[in-house]
Design a protein around this motif. Structure first.
Motif, PDB file in Angstrom:
ATOM      1  N   PHE A   1      52.151  41.315  33.659  1.00 37.04           N
ATOM      2  CA  PHE A   1      53.439  40.379  33.294  1.00 37.04           C
ATOM      3  C   PHE A   1      53.860  40.565  32.245  1.00 37.04           C
ATOM      4  O   PHE A   1      55.205  41.106  31.787  1.00 37.04           O
ATOM      5  N   ARG A   2      53.436  41.355  31.079  1.00 37.02           N
ATOM      6  CA  ARG A   2      53.886  40.512  29.274  1.00 37.02           C
ATOM      7  C   ARG A   2      53.837  42.025  28.823  1.00 37.02           C
ATOM      8  O   ARG A   2      54.495  41.715  27.910  1.00 37.02           O
TER       9      ARG A   2
ATOM     10  N   ASP B   1      45.437  40.869  43.475  1.00 39.08           N
ATOM     11  CA  ASP B   1      45.762  41.982  44.179  1.00 39.08           C
ATOM     12  C   ASP B   1      44.602  42.040  44.720  1.00 39.08           C
ATOM     13  O   ASP B   1      44.181  43.436  45.963  1.00 39.08           O
TER      14      ASP B   1
ATOM     15  N   THR C   1      43.309  40.355  29.854  1.00 39.35           N
ATOM     16  CA  THR C   1      44.444  39.058  29.659  1.00 39.35           C
ATOM     17  C   THR C   1      44.951  38.834  28.584  1.00 39.35           C
ATOM     18  O   THR C   1      44.730  39.479  27.316  1.00 39.35           O
ATOM     19  N   SER C   2      46.359  38.522  29.083  1.00 32.02           N
ATOM     20  CA  SER C   2      47.271  38.092  27.378  1.00 32.02           C
ATOM     21  C   SER C   2      46.170  36.428  27.494  1.00 32.02           C
ATOM     22  O   SER C   2      47.020  36.145  26.193  1.00 32.02           O
TER      23      SER C   2
ATOM     24  N   GLU D   1      45.383  44.221  22.875  1.00 37.88           N
ATOM     25  CA  GLU D   1      45.377  43.236  21.753  1.00 37.88           C
ATOM     26  C   GLU D   1      44.653  42.314  21.261  1.00 37.88           C
ATOM     27  O   GLU D   1      44.154  41.562  22.589  1.00 37.88           O
TER      28      GLU D   1
END
Ligand code: CNA
Length: 290
Positions: free
Chosen positions: A41-42, A115, A220-221, A246
């Motif tokens: 997504f990000r 998915d 994952t964020s 990150e």
């Protein structure tokens, strides 16, 4: 490819080698599937939200917003066509998770992904919790009648272009409402199984020795709730690790001294961990055969 601190992966491996009974709980997201060709997504420039401009959405998340879908299902159909299971192969990281299962070291995988690549990689259903659902079944958004996978799939695979006037969205044969896959949109509840299994796994972590568990949060964020709060609930005696490009979520805002944080590419981490655990040939074989 971003290389992380290899020592962190060695510490994860040492923990598993020193505690042969230890099992792993994985909390994963879109970043474990980006190398399969599915955008997350990000991520700036490559993420889905960056690429949605062609769909003329009022805001990026609208594509997964239940109220927006009721008014305009087309953007979701276009996206579903792109993301539909069967179009992609699992990544190294998916196969590493399968190896945790085969080697008797897997407690659970909680995935935010839709998915189904965890199953595709051969991980059994009992180990995988699809927190945001999947394309495996469908329901009517008005009367909740359930429909099999094919009901929506045939629309997606239809030779008719979604832009064609003749294209008909999947509709309920009972009430005429729109039928959509059982993937969780913003504004919808997560599956009961997610909450029940997490409660049980929390109890298991609480009662087991701290060294008998290891939690790996990956790709994952940690921006979507309630999933994003799971790492905060992990008992302090259990080691948490993060494998991501990150530092995110609770690892950033409430870091623990025992946290193991690897900032780098997920498949690179999978390769190092498999090598450290002596599983590299098995991992290579899965990739070759995949
Ligand atoms: P996200 O918010 O897009 O975050 C992805 C995270 O993964 C980011 O922190 C990236 O830095 C990181 N990342 C991306 N590529 C790599 C890589 N190669 N190595 C290491 N880290 C990487 O996605 P989340 O899963 O956190 O957000 C939850 C949403 C995304 C869920 O509702 C999903 O349904 C939804 N989603 C799923 C898919 C899928 O099924 N594959 C694809 C896109 C979005």
């Amino acid at each position: 490819m971003t290389k992380g601190n290899t020592d962190v992966i060695r510490k994860i491996s040492s923990h598993l080698k020193a505690n042969p009974k230890a099992k792993v709980i994985l909390l994963v997201g879109a970043g474990i599937s980006t190398s399969c060709g599915i955008p997350d997504f990000r991520s700036p420039k490559t993420g889905l939200y960056h690429n949605l401009s062609k769909l003329n959405l009022p805001f990026a998340e609208a594509v997964f917003d239940i109220e927006f879908f009721e008014d305009n299902p087309k953007p979701f159909y276009l996206l579903a066509k792109e993301l539909y299971p069967g179009n992609f192969k699992p990544s190294k990281f998916h196969y590493l998770m399968r190896l945790f299962q085969d080697e008797g070291r897997l407690q659970r995988i909680y995935t935010q992904n839709i998915d189904t690549l965890e199953r595709e990689a051969g991980t059994k259903e009992e180990y995988v919790i699809e927190a945001h659902g999947s394309f495996a079944s469908n329901h009517c958004i008005d009367c909740d009648k359930q429909f099999p996978m094919e009901y929506f799939k045939t629309k997606i695979e239809s030779s008719l272009d979604i832009n064609s006037k003749k294209f008909e969205f999947a509709k309920c044969d009972k009430c005429g409402g729109l039928v959509k896959p059982n993937i969780v949109f913003f504004g919808e509840d997560l599956p009961v199984k997610f909450f029940e299994t997490w409660d049980n796994d929390l109890k298991w972590m609480g009662s087991a020795k701290g060294s008998d568990t290891l939690v790996i949060v990956a790709g994952t964020s940690l921006a979507v709730y309630p999933f994003a709060s799971l790492p905060t609930e992990i008992p302090k005696k259990v080691t948490r690790s993060l494998v991501n490009l990150e530092t995110v979520g609770d690892f950033k805002t409430n870091p623990r001294n025992s946290d193991l944080v690897y900032c780098g590419d997920i498949d690179e981490a999978a390769t190092i961990l498999a090598t450290e655990l002596g599983w590299e040939n098995k991992l290579d074989k899965f990739i070759e055969e995949g």
